[in-house]
Motif scaffolding. Structure first.
Motif, short mmCIF file in Angstrom:
data_model
loop_
_atom_site.label_atom_id
_atom_site.label_comp_id
_atom_site.label_asym_id
_atom_site.label_seq_id
_atom_site.Cartn_x
_atom_site.Cartn_y
_atom_site.Cartn_z
N TRP A 188 0.82 -1.21 0.00
CA TRP A 188 0.00 0.00 0.00
C TRP A 188 0.86 1.26 0.00
O TRP A 188 0.53 2.24 -0.67
CB TRP A 188 -0.96 -0.01 1.19
N VAL A 189 1.96 1.23 0.73
CA VAL A 189 2.86 2.39 0.72
C VAL A 189 3.46 2.58 -0.67
O VAL A 189 3.56 3.70 -1.18
CB VAL A 189 3.97 2.25 1.78
N LEU A 190 3.85 1.46 -1.29
CA LEU A 190 4.45 1.54 -2.62
C LEU A 190 3.45 2.09 -3.63
O LEU A 190 3.81 2.93 -4.47
CB LEU A 190 4.93 0.15 -3.04
N VAL A 191 2.20 1.62 -3.56
CA VAL A 191 1.17 2.15 -4.46
C VAL A 191 0.95 3.64 -4.23
O VAL A 191 0.83 4.43 -5.17
CB VAL A 191 -0.16 1.38 -4.28
N ALA A 192 0.95 4.04 -2.95
CA ALA A 192 0.75 5.46 -2.62
C ALA A 192 1.90 6.33 -3.13
O ALA A 192 1.70 7.51 -3.44
CB ALA A 192 0.61 5.62 -1.12
N LEU A 193 3.09 5.74 -3.25
CA LEU A 193 4.26 6.50 -3.69
C LEU A 193 4.51 6.38 -5.19
O LEU A 193 5.54 6.85 -5.68
CB LEU A 193 5.51 6.02 -2.93
N LYS A 194 3.60 5.77 -5.93
CA LYS A 194 3.80 5.63 -7.37
C LYS A 194 3.67 6.98 -8.09
O LYS A 194 4.54 7.36 -8.87
CB LYS A 194 2.76 4.65 -7.95
#
Length: 250
Positions: A188-194
């Motif tokens: 979820w953090v990775l998706v948010a930082l895309k």
């Protein structure tokens, strides 16, 4: 042409900014490119959060990547961004399947981001900024900015530093989470930082280039040089023919 017909400096700047916006949009894939980047990872983490099934999550992410490529092909659109997404997802799927650790689905992409950030920084330090190498052909200037347009080179260097530091900051967040957080949290953090870091880097690139001198259109220069050579050859041929007729008449 009256003074009202002449392009003002403001109009020229607006045209330059419009060209810059269009070129950046083309180079980085635009809205569709961002969607194609986010959707596979989002689908993976959503399914895994719900049922903790690595195989189902990985297959779904790979399947949606392939669908995005098929849609591009059906619309006869450029597929480079979609294909890059497929390869990225495929590496993640293979890696996660081999290790049996769902978090490894994200590891190839994280390593790629780290390598890309270092590439931006190193090329900027070496005086050959990566952004310039990427955008030069898009602006039809190729590498002319290196020796003939120092203002453009400075802008490309600033943009490469921006991309490198932004991506490096992103890695500084993600790699500790890879070790400390669970798969869902990391995902979820990775998706948010895309998207946000990407948009920030693109915006800064636009700011730097919008203030830089206009690109030198080397393609137009080559066409002009070829046309001049053809005209010179035609003139020489005409002169030779005229000389020949003069000698025959004499």
């Amino acid at each position: 042409m009256t003074s009202l017909d002449k392009p003002t400096e403001d109009t020229q700047q607006q045209d330059a900014r419009a060209v810059t916006e269009a070129a950046l949009f083309e180079a980085f894939g635009g809205v569709r490119g961002m969607v194609e980047t986010v959707v596979p990872g989002l689908l993976f983490v959503t399914i895994f959060t719900i049922n903790k099934d690595l195989h189902m999550s990985a297959i779904a992410a790979l399947a949606v990547s392939l669908v995005l490529v098929v849609v591009r092909l059906a619309m006869k659109d450029t597929v480079k961004h979609a294909f890059s997404g497929v390869f990225g997802v495929a590496f993640g799927v293979v890696f996660a399947m081999m290790t049996g650790n769902a978090k490894d689905f994200y590891l190839p992409g994280m390593i790629y981001t780290l390598g890309l950030s270092l590439a931006y920084i190193i090329t900027a330090l070496c005086g050959v900024p990566l952004i310039g190498l990427m955008l030069g052909p898009v602006f039809k200037e190729n590498l002319s900015w290196r020796t003939r347009n120092p203002g453009r080179k400075k802008a490309y260097t600033k943009a490469s530093w921006a991309w490198g530091l932004i991506l490096l900051a992103k890695c500084a967040i993600l790699f500790p989470l890879y070790w400390w957080a669970d798969t869902a949290q990391l995902g979820w953090v990775l998706v948010a930082l895309k998207i946000p870091p990407f948009l920030l880097a693109v915006w800064l690139t636009w700011v730097f280039l919008a203030k830089a001198p206009a690109p030198i259109d080397v393609f137009a220069e080559m066409e002009a040089a070829e046309k001049a050579e053809e005209e010179k050859a035609d003139e020489e041929k005409a002169a030779a023919e005229a000389g020949g007729r003069h000698r025959r008449d004499a």
